[in-house]
Scaffold this active site. Sequence first.
Site, PDB file in Angstrom:
ATOM      1  N   ARG A   1      32.056   6.645 -21.381  1.00 46.36           N
ATOM      2  CA  ARG A   1      31.069   7.503 -22.049  1.00 46.36           C
ATOM      3  C   ARG A   1      31.291   8.912 -21.514  1.00 46.36           C
ATOM      4  O   ARG A   1      31.616   9.086 -20.333  1.00 46.36           O
ATOM      5  CB  ARG A   1      29.639   7.025 -21.759  1.00 46.36           C
ATOM      6  CG  ARG A   1      28.579   7.922 -22.382  1.00 46.36           C
ATOM      7  CD  ARG A   1      27.164   7.310 -22.424  1.00 46.36           C
ATOM      8  NE  ARG A   1      26.585   7.033 -21.134  1.00 46.36           N
ATOM      9  CZ  ARG A   1      26.462   5.833 -20.605  1.00 46.36           C
ATOM     10  NH1 ARG A   1      26.886   4.770 -21.265  1.00 46.36           N
ATOM     11  NH2 ARG A   1      25.927   5.673 -19.416  1.00 46.36           N
TER      12      ARG A   1
ATOM     13  N   ASP B   1      26.914   8.254 -14.634  1.00 50.72           N
ATOM     14  CA  ASP B   1      25.885   8.862 -15.493  1.00 50.72           C
ATOM     15  C   ASP B   1      24.748   9.256 -14.571  1.00 50.72           C
ATOM     16  O   ASP B   1      23.998   8.396 -14.099  1.00 50.72           O
ATOM     17  CB  ASP B   1      25.442   7.838 -16.549  1.00 50.72           C
ATOM     18  CG  ASP B   1      24.404   8.395 -17.526  1.00 50.72           C
ATOM     19  OD1 ASP B   1      23.866   9.495 -17.269  1.00 50.72           O
ATOM     20  OD2 ASP B   1      24.135   7.729 -18.533  1.00 50.72           O
TER      21      ASP B   1
ATOM     22  N   GLU C   1      26.656  12.146 -26.390  1.00 46.62           N
ATOM     23  CA  GLU C   1      27.180  11.160 -25.451  1.00 46.62           C
ATOM     24  C   GLU C   1      27.724   9.897 -26.117  1.00 46.62           C
ATOM     25  O   GLU C   1      27.207   8.800 -25.887  1.00 46.62           O
ATOM     26  CB  GLU C   1      26.103  10.789 -24.435  1.00 46.62           C
ATOM     27  CG  GLU C   1      24.741  10.419 -25.021  1.00 46.62           C
ATOM     28  CD  GLU C   1      23.748   9.974 -23.946  1.00 46.62           C
ATOM     29  OE1 GLU C   1      24.106   9.123 -23.120  1.00 46.62           O
ATOM     30  OE2 GLU C   1      22.613  10.487 -23.939  1.00 46.62           O
TER      31      GLU C   1
ATOM     32  N   HIS D   1      23.007  -0.070 -19.030  1.00 41.70           N
ATOM     33  CA  HIS D   1      22.022   0.409 -18.053  1.00 41.70           C
ATOM     34  C   HIS D   1      22.286  -0.172 -16.668  1.00 41.70           C
ATOM     35  O   HIS D   1      21.371  -0.629 -15.979  1.00 41.70           O
ATOM     36  CB  HIS D   1      20.591   0.093 -18.514  1.00 41.70           C
ATOM     37  CG  HIS D   1      20.162   0.953 -19.659  1.00 41.70           C
ATOM     38  ND1 HIS D   1      19.152   0.624 -20.529  1.00 41.70           N
ATOM     39  CD2 HIS D   1      20.629   2.151 -20.081  1.00 41.70           C
ATOM     40  CE1 HIS D   1      19.032   1.575 -21.434  1.00 41.70           C
ATOM     41  NE2 HIS D   1      19.906   2.516 -21.200  1.00 41.70           N
TER      42      HIS D   1
ATOM     43  N   HIS E   1      25.100   2.304 -28.897  1.00 37.97           N
ATOM     44  CA  HIS E   1      23.940   3.190 -28.788  1.00 37.97           C
ATOM     45  C   HIS E   1      24.100   4.362 -29.741  1.00 37.97           C
ATOM     46  O   HIS E   1      25.126   4.488 -30.403  1.00 37.97           O
ATOM     47  CB  HIS E   1      23.749   3.659 -27.340  1.00 37.97           C
ATOM     48  CG  HIS E   1      24.966   4.325 -26.733  1.00 37.97           C
ATOM     49  ND1 HIS E   1      25.367   5.591 -27.073  1.00 37.97           N
ATOM     50  CD2 HIS E   1      25.857   3.874 -25.805  1.00 37.97           C
ATOM     51  CE1 HIS E   1      26.446   5.910 -26.367  1.00 37.97           C
ATOM     52  NE2 HIS E   1      26.773   4.882 -25.604  1.00 37.97           N
TER      53      HIS E   1
ATOM     54  N   GLU F   1      29.243  12.651 -21.641  1.00 39.12           N
ATOM     55  CA  GLU F   1      27.938  13.192 -22.034  1.00 39.12           C
ATOM     56  C   GLU F   1      27.769  14.619 -21.537  1.00 39.12           C
ATOM     57  O   GLU F   1      27.937  14.903 -20.347  1.00 39.12           O
ATOM     58  CB  GLU F   1      26.823  12.313 -21.438  1.00 39.12           C
ATOM     59  CG  GLU F   1      25.418  12.859 -21.661  1.00 39.12           C
ATOM     60  CD  GLU F   1      24.318  11.925 -21.171  1.00 39.12           C
ATOM     61  OE1 GLU F   1      24.572  11.145 -20.222  1.00 39.12           O
ATOM     62  OE2 GLU F   1      23.210  11.975 -21.734  1.00 39.12           O
TER      63      GLU F   1
ATOM     64  N   HIS G   1      14.675  11.611 -21.719  1.00 41.59           N
ATOM     65  CA  HIS G   1      14.613  11.285 -23.147  1.00 41.59           C
ATOM     66  C   HIS G   1      13.367  12.001 -23.640  1.00 41.59           C
ATOM     67  O   HIS G   1      12.253  11.489 -23.532  1.00 41.59           O
ATOM     68  CB  HIS G   1      14.510   9.773 -23.358  1.00 41.59           C
ATOM     69  CG  HIS G   1      15.733   9.050 -22.874  1.00 41.59           C
ATOM     70  ND1 HIS G   1      15.761   7.723 -22.573  1.00 41.59           N
ATOM     71  CD2 HIS G   1      16.997   9.498 -22.641  1.00 41.59           C
ATOM     72  CE1 HIS G   1      16.978   7.370 -22.180  1.00 41.59           C
ATOM     73  NE2 HIS G   1      17.740   8.443 -22.201  1.00 41.59           N
TER      74      HIS G   1
ATOM     75  N   ASP H   1      21.502  15.658 -17.537  1.00 41.16           N
ATOM     76  CA  ASP H   1      21.925  14.290 -17.891  1.00 41.16           C
ATOM     77  C   ASP H   1      23.401  14.326 -18.280  1.00 41.16           C
ATOM     78  O   ASP H   1      23.734  14.642 -19.416  1.00 41.16           O
ATOM     79  CB  ASP H   1      21.055  13.783 -19.049  1.00 41.16           C
ATOM     80  CG  ASP H   1      21.376  12.346 -19.432  1.00 41.16           C
ATOM     81  OD1 ASP H   1      22.164  11.688 -18.725  1.00 41.16           O
ATOM     82  OD2 ASP H   1      20.827  11.887 -20.449  1.00 41.16           O
TER      83      ASP H   1
ATOM     84  N   HIS I   1      20.164  12.394 -27.444  1.00 42.22           N
ATOM     85  CA  HIS I   1      18.703  12.505 -27.497  1.00 42.22           C
ATOM     86  C   HIS I   1      18.300  13.921 -27.126  1.00 42.22           C
ATOM     87  O   HIS I   1      19.096  14.684 -26.565  1.00 42.22           O
ATOM     88  CB  HIS I   1      18.070  11.496 -26.535  1.00 42.22           C
ATOM     89  CG  HIS I   1      18.688  11.487 -25.152  1.00 42.22           C
ATOM     90  ND1 HIS I   1      18.284  12.342 -24.156  1.00 42.22           N
ATOM     91  CD2 HIS I   1      19.718  10.765 -24.624  1.00 42.22           C
ATOM     92  CE1 HIS I   1      19.012  12.119 -23.064  1.00 42.22           C
ATOM     93  NE2 HIS I   1      19.903  11.171 -23.328  1.00 42.22           N
TER      94      HIS I   1
ATOM     95  N   TYR J   1      32.737   0.643 -25.212  1.00 45.58           N
ATOM     96  CA  TYR J   1      32.559  -0.315 -24.116  1.00 45.58           C
ATOM     97  C   TYR J   1      33.215  -1.631 -24.516  1.00 45.58           C
ATOM     98  O   TYR J   1      32.747  -2.312 -25.435  1.00 45.58           O
ATOM     99  CB  TYR J   1      31.056  -0.517 -23.837  1.00 45.58           C
ATOM    100  CG  TYR J   1      30.324   0.802 -23.741  1.00 45.58           C
ATOM    101  CD1 TYR J   1      30.248   1.510 -22.547  1.00 45.58           C
ATOM    102  CD2 TYR J   1      29.757   1.386 -24.889  1.00 45.58           C
ATOM    103  CE1 TYR J   1      29.609   2.741 -22.481  1.00 45.58           C
ATOM    104  CE2 TYR J   1      29.121   2.620 -24.836  1.00 45.58           C
ATOM    105  CZ  TYR J   1      29.052   3.296 -23.627  1.00 45.58           C
ATOM    106  OH  TYR J   1      28.432   4.513 -23.569  1.00 45.58           O
TER     107      TYR J   1
ATOM    108  N   ASP K   1       0.820  -1.209   0.000  1.00 47.11           N
ATOM    109  CA  ASP K   1       0.000   0.000   0.000  1.00 47.11           C
ATOM    110  C   ASP K   1       0.859   1.267   0.000  1.00 47.11           C
ATOM    111  O   ASP K   1       0.404   2.341   0.383  1.00 47.11           O
ATOM    112  CB  ASP K   1      -0.944  -0.001   1.216  1.00 47.11           C
ATOM    113  CG  ASP K   1      -0.181  -0.089   2.525  1.00 47.11           C
ATOM    114  OD1 ASP K   1       1.062  -0.268   2.472  1.00 47.11           O
ATOM    115  OD2 ASP K   1      -0.811   0.025   3.582  1.00 47.11           O
TER     116      ASP K   1
HETATM  117  N1  GLY Z   1      21.128   8.132 -18.543  1.00 48.12           N
HETATM  118  C1  GLY Z   1      20.305   8.071 -19.641  1.00 48.12           C
HETATM  119  C2  GLY Z   1      20.967   8.577 -20.839  1.00 48.12           C
HETATM  120  O1  GLY Z   1      22.095   9.011 -20.792  1.00 48.12           O
HETATM  121  O2  GLY Z   1      20.389   8.654 -21.871  1.00 48.12           O
HETATM  122 MN    MN Z   2      23.061   9.943 -19.242  1.00 48.39          MN
HETATM  123 MN    MN Z   3      21.564  10.778 -22.034  1.00 48.70          MN
END
Ligand code: GLY
Ligand code: MN
Ligand code: MN
Length: 439
Positions: free
Chosen positions: A400, A254, A378, A237, A344, A402, A355, A265, A348, A382, A33
Amino acid sequence: MPRPSALDELMRRLTANDIAIIPGALETVRSNDTNHRYRQSSDFYYLTGYDEPEAIAVIRPAHEEHPYILFVRPRDAEKEVWDGERAGVEGAKEIYGADEAFPIAEFEAKLPELLTGRSNLIYRLGTHPNLDQNVIKHLALLRAMTRKGIVAPLTVTDTATVIHEMRVTKTDDELKLIERAAQISAEAHVAAMKAIKPGMYEYEVEALVEYVFRKNGCDAASYGSIVGGGNNATVLHYVRNDRELKDGDLVLLDAGAEYKSYAGDITRTFPVNGKFTEAQREIYELVLEAQTACVAGVRPGISMDELYNLSVEILTAGMIRLGLLEGDAAKLIEEGAHKKFYMHKLGHFIGMDVHDVGAYYRDGKPRPLEAGIVVTIEPGLYISQEAENVPDKYRGIGVRIEDNVVVTTEGGRVLTGDVPKSVEEIEALMGGAKANAAH
Ligand code: GLY
Ligand code: MN
Ligand code: MN
C-alpha cells in the site's frame, strides 16, 4: 487558549431557534482503575479548545447574555494533587472564553431552562448514553408542557449537519497543523527506512516511528501503527507488530502522527534488506502507478469515487498484465474482480480524526471535492500466502502507498512528499541490500 474562531462561526451558522449541546469525551478505562491517556473529542476541541474530561458546551446564539456556556469540572485542591491542575469554572470563562460557566454537576438541573424557548436541538445521540437519557427525559417533560405555551425542541438534528460540514473544509490555521503532522509523519517514515534491517522486530519499528512523533511534540500516533513484514502486510488492520522482519521480505508501514489534534496518515512499503526483488518490484510499481495517477487527479470537482474508479482501471489492467487476473478488463471491472486483491476504497478525508468527518455522498451522489478538504490517496494490492490461482512468486506480497493531499483551487498539493516513493529513491535511501546484521 483563546476561544476558537470555529465557535463564532458556528454561532453565525445557527439560527435563533437552535440550541447545540456538545459533550466532551469521557475517560476510558484501560485496566481496572487505570485509564487510557485522555483524548478530547474532536468536535468538542474544535469548538472550545478545552482539553479536560467531564465537560459539556451549550451554544444558543440568540441568548443575549450567555450564548456560550461551558459546564466543567470545578477546581479541587485534593484531586489536583493527584491528577494535575484544572481550569475550573473561572478558567472556563477567563482562559477559554465561555460567556458563563458552571460545575458539571449542575448540568442536569439547568437542562430544562436551557432547552426552553428553542425549537431545534443540535445533539448527537448514541455516543454518551447517560447524557442521552437526561436529554431525552427533559425533552419529553418539556414537550408535555407545550400545551401551556412552553416552546421546547421538537426536532433533534445530528451534529454532523452543521459542525461536521464546518470541519470538512480546513481553514489556513488548520492546514498549518495538518501540514506539520504530515511532515513529522514523513520524518518518522524516513527514519524507519534508514534503520530497518533483517532481524529487527516489527515492534522495534513501531517504537522508532512513535519516538519520532513524541520527540516532535506530538501527543500520540493518530491511530495504531501498522508494521507488517512479509505476509503480515496482507492483513489490512495488522497491529500485533510482534514478528521478526525477514531478509527478502517487504515491510508495510502505515503510521501517522497526531500533532495538536490533527492527524497525519502515511503508508510506505519497502524491502527489509533495502533491495526489491523482481516480483516485489512488479507489484510495487503497479500500485505506485495507480497511486501517482490518483494523486495527480485530485482537484476541486472530482469525487473520491471517480478517483477510486481510476485506481481500479489501472490496477485491473496491471493485474491482467502480471497474470493475477484473467479476462477482459471492462468485464473484470464490472464484476469487481479487483476486490480479491484490492479490497478497500481509495482513501478518506483526514483532519482532527484520521478518518475524518464530513459527508462523502450528498443526495445519493458522490460529493465533489472542494478546496480545503484534505484526503488520503492509498491504493494497495494484497496477495496472501493462501491466495488461489496466482503466480507463486507473488504470494505473501502486500503493498500500500498512502499520501495526504490537500485540495487547492489549482489541484492537489501533496503534504507527505518528504518520504521517498519510487523504487530507485527508496533503494538509494536504504543503501541497497543490507546484511542480516541487526541482532
Ligand atoms: N491507517 C488507517 C488508514 O490508513 O486509513
Ligand atoms: Mn494509513
Ligand atoms: Mn488512511
